[in-house]
Design a protein around this motif. Sequence first.
Motif, PDB file in Angstrom:
ATOM      1  N   ALA A  89       0.837  -1.205   0.000  1.00  0.00           N
ATOM      2  CA  ALA A  89       0.000   0.000   0.000  1.00  0.00           C
ATOM      3  C   ALA A  89       0.868   1.251   0.000  1.00  0.00           C
ATOM      4  CB  ALA A  89      -0.933  -0.006   1.211  1.00  0.00           C
ATOM      5  N   GLN A  90       1.947   1.222   0.779  1.00  0.00           N
ATOM      6  CA  GLN A  90       2.869   2.359   0.781  1.00  0.00           C
ATOM      7  C   GLN A  90       3.478   2.542  -0.608  1.00  0.00           C
ATOM      8  OE1 GLN A  90       4.449   1.922   5.442  1.00  0.00           O
ATOM      9  NE2 GLN A  90       5.914   1.970   3.778  1.00  0.00           N
ATOM     10  N   ASP A  91       3.889   1.434  -1.184  1.00  0.00           N
ATOM     11  CA  ASP A  91       4.512   1.487  -2.499  1.00  0.00           C
ATOM     12  C   ASP A  91       3.546   2.012  -3.557  1.00  0.00           C
ATOM     13  OD1 ASP A  91       7.004   0.829  -3.915  1.00  0.00           O
ATOM     14  OD2 ASP A  91       5.773  -0.577  -5.030  1.00  0.00           O
ATOM     15  N   ASP A  92       2.264   1.667  -3.404  1.00  0.00           N
ATOM     16  CA  ASP A  92       1.254   2.136  -4.348  1.00  0.00           C
ATOM     17  C   ASP A  92       1.140   3.659  -4.356  1.00  0.00           C
ATOM     18  OD1 ASP A  92       0.643  -0.419  -5.166  1.00  0.00           O
ATOM     19  OD2 ASP A  92      -1.137  -0.625  -3.909  1.00  0.00           O
ATOM     20  N   ILE A  93       1.344   4.288  -3.191  1.00  0.00           N
ATOM     21  CA  ILE A  93       1.289   5.754  -3.122  1.00  0.00           C
ATOM     22  C   ILE A  93       2.420   6.353  -3.957  1.00  0.00           C
ATOM     23  CG2 ILE A  93       1.411   7.785  -1.631  1.00  0.00           C
ATOM     24  CD1 ILE A  93       0.336   6.041   0.657  1.00  0.00           C
ATOM     25  N   ALA A  94       3.638   5.830  -3.760  1.00  0.00           N
ATOM     26  CA  ALA A  94       4.790   6.328  -4.519  1.00  0.00           C
ATOM     27  C   ALA A  94       4.592   6.096  -6.015  1.00  0.00           C
ATOM     28  CB  ALA A  94       6.069   5.652  -4.039  1.00  0.00           C
ATOM     29  N   ASP A  95       4.050   4.929  -6.360  1.00  0.00           N
ATOM     30  CA  ASP A  95       3.804   4.618  -7.777  1.00  0.00           C
ATOM     31  C   ASP A  95       2.806   5.599  -8.392  1.00  0.00           C
ATOM     32  OD1 ASP A  95       5.532   2.482  -7.725  1.00  0.00           O
ATOM     33  OD2 ASP A  95       3.976   0.958  -7.509  1.00  0.00           O
ATOM     34  N   ALA A  96       1.756   5.925  -7.623  1.00  0.00           N
ATOM     35  CA  ALA A  96       0.729   6.845  -8.130  1.00  0.00           C
ATOM     36  C   ALA A  96       1.315   8.240  -8.345  1.00  0.00           C
ATOM     37  CB  ALA A  96      -0.454   6.909  -7.156  1.00  0.00           C
ATOM     38  N   VAL A  97       2.182   8.679  -7.425  1.00  0.00           N
ATOM     39  CA  VAL A  97       2.820   9.996  -7.587  1.00  0.00           C
ATOM     40  C   VAL A  97       3.741   9.988  -8.807  1.00  0.00           C
ATOM     41  CG1 VAL A  97       4.312  11.740  -6.545  1.00  0.00           C
ATOM     42  CG2 VAL A  97       2.688  10.492  -5.111  1.00  0.00           C
ATOM     43  N   GLU A  98       4.483   8.900  -8.991  1.00  0.00           N
ATOM     44  CA  GLU A  98       5.363   8.813 -10.159  1.00  0.00           C
ATOM     45  C   GLU A  98       4.538   8.824 -11.450  1.00  0.00           C
ATOM     46  OE1 GLU A  98       9.149   6.223 -11.754  1.00  0.00           O
ATOM     47  OE2 GLU A  98       7.453   5.140 -10.886  1.00  0.00           O
ATOM     48  N   ASP A  99       3.432   8.061 -11.465  1.00  0.00           N
ATOM     49  CA  ASP A  99       2.555   8.065 -12.644  1.00  0.00           C
ATOM     50  C   ASP A  99       2.055   9.471 -12.952  1.00  0.00           C
ATOM     51  OD1 ASP A  99       2.863   5.334 -12.831  1.00  0.00           O
ATOM     52  OD2 ASP A  99       0.910   4.845 -11.952  1.00  0.00           O
ATOM     53  N   LEU A 100       1.707  10.196 -11.896  1.00  0.00           N
ATOM     54  CA  LEU A 100       1.241  11.576 -12.038  1.00  0.00           C
ATOM     55  C   LEU A 100       2.333  12.450 -12.655  1.00  0.00           C
ATOM     56  CD1 LEU A 100      -1.020  13.646 -11.335  1.00  0.00           C
ATOM     57  CD2 LEU A 100       0.066  13.888  -9.093  1.00  0.00           C
ATOM     58  N   ALA A 101       3.552  12.294 -12.156  1.00  0.00           N
ATOM     59  CA  ALA A 101       4.670  13.084 -12.656  1.00  0.00           C
ATOM     60  C   ALA A 101       4.955  12.772 -14.127  1.00  0.00           C
ATOM     61  CB  ALA A 101       5.920  12.828 -11.808  1.00  0.00           C
ATOM     62  N   VAL A 102       4.828  11.500 -14.494  1.00  0.00           N
ATOM     63  CA  VAL A 102       5.046  11.106 -15.888  1.00  0.00           C
ATOM     64  C   VAL A 102       3.981  11.731 -16.787  1.00  0.00           C
ATOM     65  CG1 VAL A 102       5.012   9.168 -17.515  1.00  0.00           C
ATOM     66  CG2 VAL A 102       6.274   8.972 -15.364  1.00  0.00           C
ATOM     67  N   LEU A 103       2.735  11.707 -16.332  1.00  0.00           N
ATOM     68  CA  LEU A 103       1.634  12.246 -17.140  1.00  0.00           C
ATOM     69  C   LEU A 103       1.855  13.706 -17.511  1.00  0.00           C
ATOM     70  CD1 LEU A 103      -1.572  10.766 -15.433  1.00  0.00           C
ATOM     71  CD2 LEU A 103      -0.874  10.437 -17.821  1.00  0.00           C
ATOM     72  N   VAL A 104       2.310  14.502 -16.545  1.00  0.00           N
ATOM     73  CA  VAL A 104       2.442  15.944 -16.808  1.00  0.00           C
ATOM     74  C   VAL A 104       3.682  16.283 -17.619  1.00  0.00           C
ATOM     75  CG1 VAL A 104       1.066  16.596 -14.792  1.00  0.00           C
ATOM     76  CG2 VAL A 104       3.560  16.402 -14.575  1.00  0.00           C
ATOM     77  N   THR A 105       4.500  15.276 -17.942  1.00  0.00           N
ATOM     78  CA  THR A 105       5.651  15.529 -18.814  1.00  0.00           C
ATOM     79  C   THR A 105       5.376  15.106 -20.255  1.00  0.00           C
ATOM     80  OG1 THR A 105       6.654  13.359 -18.319  1.00  0.00           O
ATOM     81  CG2 THR A 105       7.285  15.223 -16.912  1.00  0.00           C
ATOM     82  N   ILE A 106       4.216  14.514 -20.504  1.00  0.00           N
ATOM     83  CA  ILE A 106       3.882  14.088 -21.862  1.00  0.00           C
ATOM     84  C   ILE A 106       3.850  15.285 -22.805  1.00  0.00           C
ATOM     85  CG2 ILE A 106       2.041  13.137 -23.319  1.00  0.00           C
ATOM     86  CD1 ILE A 106       1.394  11.208 -21.022  1.00  0.00           C
ATOM     87  N   LYS A 107       3.232  16.366 -22.343  1.00  0.00           N
ATOM     88  CA  LYS A 107       3.233  17.623 -23.095  1.00  0.00           C
ATOM     89  C   LYS A 107       3.012  18.764 -22.118  1.00  0.00           C
ATOM     90  CE  LYS A 107      -0.214  19.196 -25.337  1.00  0.00           C
ATOM     91  NZ  LYS A 107      -1.318  19.524 -26.258  1.00  0.00           N
ATOM     92  N   GLU A 108       3.382  19.947 -22.521  1.00  0.00           N
ATOM     93  CA  GLU A 108       3.204  21.101 -21.642  1.00  0.00           C
ATOM     94  C   GLU A 108       1.722  21.420 -21.516  1.00  0.00           C
ATOM     95  OE1 GLU A 108       4.786  25.708 -21.058  1.00  0.00           O
ATOM     96  OE2 GLU A 108       5.613  24.432 -22.645  1.00  0.00           O
TER      97      GLU A 108
END
Length: 220
Positions: A89-108
């Motif tokens: 569950a802890q790891d899932d939080i970090a994964d979700a934040v990383e996914d979020l960070a990846v999404l916002v780098t797809i395009k400005e």
Amino acid sequence: MRSILSMFAKSPFKPLADHMKMVKACVDQIGPLFSQIESQDQSKVLEIAKQVEKMEHKADIIKDGIRTQVPQGIFLPVEKRDFMHLLSAQDDIADAVEDLAVLVTIKELTVPENMKEPLNDLVRHVSRIANSACDMIFRLDDLLEASFGGPEAEKFEKNAHMLGQDEWEADKKQFHLAQKLFSLDDTLKATDLLLWNEVIKKLGAVADKSEQIGKILRMF
């Protein structure tokens, strides 16, 4: 004798807290990430996203170490299955934040004016939920010392309930923000509409994963 002593291996609860420190380091980047999106500083967005990726990787290393450290047969004050669920569950939080960070780098991305206030509100709320989940893990030693009972257990029960309430509020804020987004379907590019929708859903996922911490600690 060696096999008996191995059953009393070093407690994995300190490494669990170390893992959560890296998770919290990821969570602490959510606010700055969206500040830079609003400022339209894509270079800073990319920089923060890389930091999140590195911290999530460090969290993975700690997680793998814990899994190696907790062999079958080790004595724990809780069910090993529940302990491993908590780690996941802890790891899932970090994964979700990383996914979020990846999404916002797809395009400005540009934050539409009518989305700024509800987006900032959701970001603050989600960050607070995730930090509350982190704080529960940092106080887990107190619960262990209390043998999962008494006033300390009541505090954890109350905190878990509040996490559930806060996650429910996050769902409402997420829905409100999605309404604002889709009211702009005539003015936003389809790619921006799709990407913002995914970003909003991933913010909600951070709150969902954080609530799981409270649910699992209730099982303890």
